[in-house]
Design a protein around this motif. Structure first.
Motif, mmCIF file in Angstrom:
data_model
loop_
_atom_site.group_PDB
_atom_site.id
_atom_site.type_symbol
_atom_site.label_atom_id
_atom_site.label_comp_id
_atom_site.label_asym_id
_atom_site.label_seq_id
_atom_site.Cartn_x
_atom_site.Cartn_y
_atom_site.Cartn_z
ATOM 1 N N LEU A 196 -36.811 -83.215 -71.744
ATOM 2 C CA LEU A 196 -36.404 -84.790 -71.701
ATOM 3 C C LEU A 196 -34.934 -84.916 -73.341
ATOM 4 O O LEU A 196 -35.511 -84.011 -74.210
ATOM 5 C CB LEU A 196 -38.274 -85.058 -72.443
ATOM 6 C CG LEU A 196 -38.935 -85.401 -71.389
ATOM 7 C CD1 LEU A 196 -40.370 -85.481 -72.451
ATOM 8 C CD2 LEU A 196 -38.788 -86.011 -70.322
ATOM 9 N N LEU A 197 -34.748 -86.112 -73.450
ATOM 10 C CA LEU A 197 -33.381 -85.890 -74.458
ATOM 11 C C LEU A 197 -34.284 -86.111 -75.766
ATOM 12 O O LEU A 197 -33.812 -84.849 -76.744
ATOM 13 C CB LEU A 197 -33.257 -87.479 -74.312
ATOM 14 C CG LEU A 197 -32.318 -88.194 -73.152
ATOM 15 C CD1 LEU A 197 -31.894 -89.118 -73.037
ATOM 16 C CD2 LEU A 197 -31.115 -87.194 -72.792
ATOM 17 N N ASN A 198 -34.550 -86.601 -76.017
ATOM 18 C CA ASN A 198 -35.345 -86.243 -77.659
ATOM 19 C C ASN A 198 -36.467 -85.626 -77.677
ATOM 20 O O ASN A 198 -37.093 -85.415 -79.562
ATOM 21 C CB ASN A 198 -36.125 -87.572 -78.612
ATOM 22 C CG ASN A 198 -34.281 -88.730 -78.435
ATOM 23 O OD1 ASN A 198 -33.722 -88.383 -78.528
ATOM 24 N ND2 ASN A 198 -34.415 -89.846 -78.058
ATOM 25 N N SER A 199 -37.030 -85.044 -77.230
ATOM 26 C CA SER A 199 -37.776 -83.836 -77.687
ATOM 27 C C SER A 199 -37.637 -82.241 -77.443
ATOM 28 O O SER A 199 -36.301 -81.782 -76.755
ATOM 29 C CB SER A 199 -38.970 -84.106 -76.136
ATOM 30 O OG SER A 199 -40.108 -83.597 -76.541
ATOM 31 N N LYS A 200 -37.781 -81.085 -78.009
ATOM 32 C CA LYS A 200 -38.189 -79.453 -77.947
ATOM 33 C C LYS A 200 -38.469 -79.106 -76.180
ATOM 34 O O LYS A 200 -38.526 -78.298 -76.321
ATOM 35 C CB LYS A 200 -37.583 -78.700 -78.510
ATOM 36 C CG LYS A 200 -37.036 -79.230 -80.359
ATOM 37 C CD LYS A 200 -37.305 -79.135 -81.316
ATOM 38 C CE LYS A 200 -36.349 -79.478 -82.497
ATOM 39 N NZ LYS A 200 -36.627 -78.702 -83.606
ATOM 40 N N ASN A 201 -39.915 -80.320 -75.766
ATOM 41 C CA ASN A 201 -40.550 -79.232 -75.026
ATOM 42 C C ASN A 201 -39.600 -78.926 -73.294
ATOM 43 O O ASN A 201 -39.080 -80.195 -73.145
ATOM 44 C CB ASN A 201 -41.992 -80.263 -75.297
ATOM 45 C CG ASN A 201 -42.611 -79.990 -76.324
ATOM 46 O OD1 ASN A 201 -42.728 -79.639 -76.930
ATOM 47 N ND2 ASN A 201 -43.603 -80.906 -76.126
ATOM 48 N N ILE A 202 -40.382 -78.260 -72.793
ATOM 49 C CA ILE A 202 -39.757 -78.382 -71.660
ATOM 50 C C ILE A 202 -40.514 -78.410 -70.627
ATOM 51 O O ILE A 202 -42.323 -77.699 -70.948
ATOM 52 C CB ILE A 202 -38.969 -76.576 -71.832
ATOM 53 C CG1 ILE A 202 -37.219 -76.837 -71.873
ATOM 54 C CG2 ILE A 202 -38.806 -76.782 -69.692
ATOM 55 C CD1 ILE A 202 -36.910 -75.455 -71.856
ATOM 56 N N ILE A 203 -41.098 -78.995 -69.418
ATOM 57 C CA ILE A 203 -41.617 -79.182 -68.718
ATOM 58 C C ILE A 203 -41.716 -78.378 -67.704
ATOM 59 O O ILE A 203 -40.705 -78.535 -66.584
ATOM 60 C CB ILE A 203 -42.261 -80.786 -68.416
ATOM 61 C CG1 ILE A 203 -42.534 -81.355 -69.743
ATOM 62 C CG2 ILE A 203 -43.262 -81.036 -67.500
ATOM 63 C CD1 ILE A 203 -42.466 -82.786 -69.535
ATOM 64 N N LYS A 204 -42.784 -77.095 -67.201
ATOM 65 C CA LYS A 204 -42.380 -76.958 -65.333
ATOM 66 C C LYS A 204 -43.183 -77.753 -65.161
ATOM 67 O O LYS A 204 -44.673 -78.008 -65.098
ATOM 68 C CB LYS A 204 -42.456 -75.737 -65.525
ATOM 69 C CG LYS A 204 -41.655 -75.488 -67.362
ATOM 70 C CD LYS A 204 -41.278 -73.693 -67.436
ATOM 71 C CE LYS A 204 -40.577 -72.754 -68.325
ATOM 72 N NZ LYS A 204 -40.638 -71.818 -68.281
ATOM 73 N N GLU A 205 -42.789 -77.363 -63.523
ATOM 74 C CA GLU A 205 -43.737 -78.277 -62.224
ATOM 75 C C GLU A 205 -43.411 -77.232 -61.041
ATOM 76 O O GLU A 205 -42.272 -77.210 -60.441
ATOM 77 C CB GLU A 205 -43.585 -79.637 -61.668
ATOM 78 C CG GLU A 205 -44.197 -80.374 -61.074
ATOM 79 C CD GLU A 205 -44.242 -81.703 -61.357
ATOM 80 O OE1 GLU A 205 -45.143 -83.025 -60.253
ATOM 81 O OE2 GLU A 205 -42.655 -82.575 -61.294
ATOM 82 N N TYR A 206 -44.314 -77.308 -60.477
ATOM 83 C CA TYR A 206 -44.499 -76.865 -59.278
ATOM 84 C C TYR A 206 -45.216 -76.770 -58.108
ATOM 85 O O TYR A 206 -46.541 -77.127 -58.790
ATOM 86 C CB TYR A 206 -43.927 -74.627 -59.693
ATOM 87 C CG TYR A 206 -45.267 -74.221 -60.503
ATOM 88 C CD1 TYR A 206 -46.590 -73.897 -59.914
ATOM 89 C CD2 TYR A 206 -44.999 -73.951 -61.929
ATOM 90 C CE1 TYR A 206 -48.138 -73.368 -61.008
ATOM 91 C CE2 TYR A 206 -45.959 -73.577 -63.279
ATOM 92 C CZ TYR A 206 -47.031 -73.141 -62.409
ATOM 93 O OH TYR A 206 -48.227 -72.679 -62.577
ATOM 94 N N GLY A 207 -45.618 -76.002 -56.844
ATOM 95 C CA GLY A 207 -46.658 -76.600 -55.921
ATOM 96 C C GLY A 207 -46.151 -75.839 -54.681
ATOM 97 O O GLY A 207 -44.912 -75.930 -54.512
#
Length: 80
Positions: free
Chosen positions: A13-24
């Motif tokens: 996300l632009l204003n966030s340091k978090n990285i979201i990982k999605e898998y399935g």
């Protein structure tokens, strides 16, 4: 027709340091019907998202039904 697959996605996300990982994984069936081989599709997928801010991990399930139409109404013809 029988379909099976796997997916993986990483979102920043632009204003966030978090990285979201999605898998399935997903699976589905489709059946032809009609003269022009229209299709009705049934699909089911399960997955997981990790790294969501203030939420934690999330398990997802999705069931979908779709129709693919190939009738003669969509065939481009020359004007007479």
């Amino acid at each position: 027709n029988f379909k099976i697959g796997a997916y993986s996605n990483t979102i920043k996300l632009l204003n966030s340091k978090n990285i979201i990982k999605e898998y399935g994984v997903s699976t589905g069936l489709s059946f032809n019907f009609g003269v022009t081989k229209n299709q009705i599709d049934f699909a089911y997928s399960i997955g997981k998202r990790e790294g969501l801010f203030k939420i934690g991990d999330e398990d997802t399930q999705n069931f979908s039904i779709g129709i693919t139409v190939g009738d003669i109404w969509f065939v481009k013809r020359r004007a007479q």
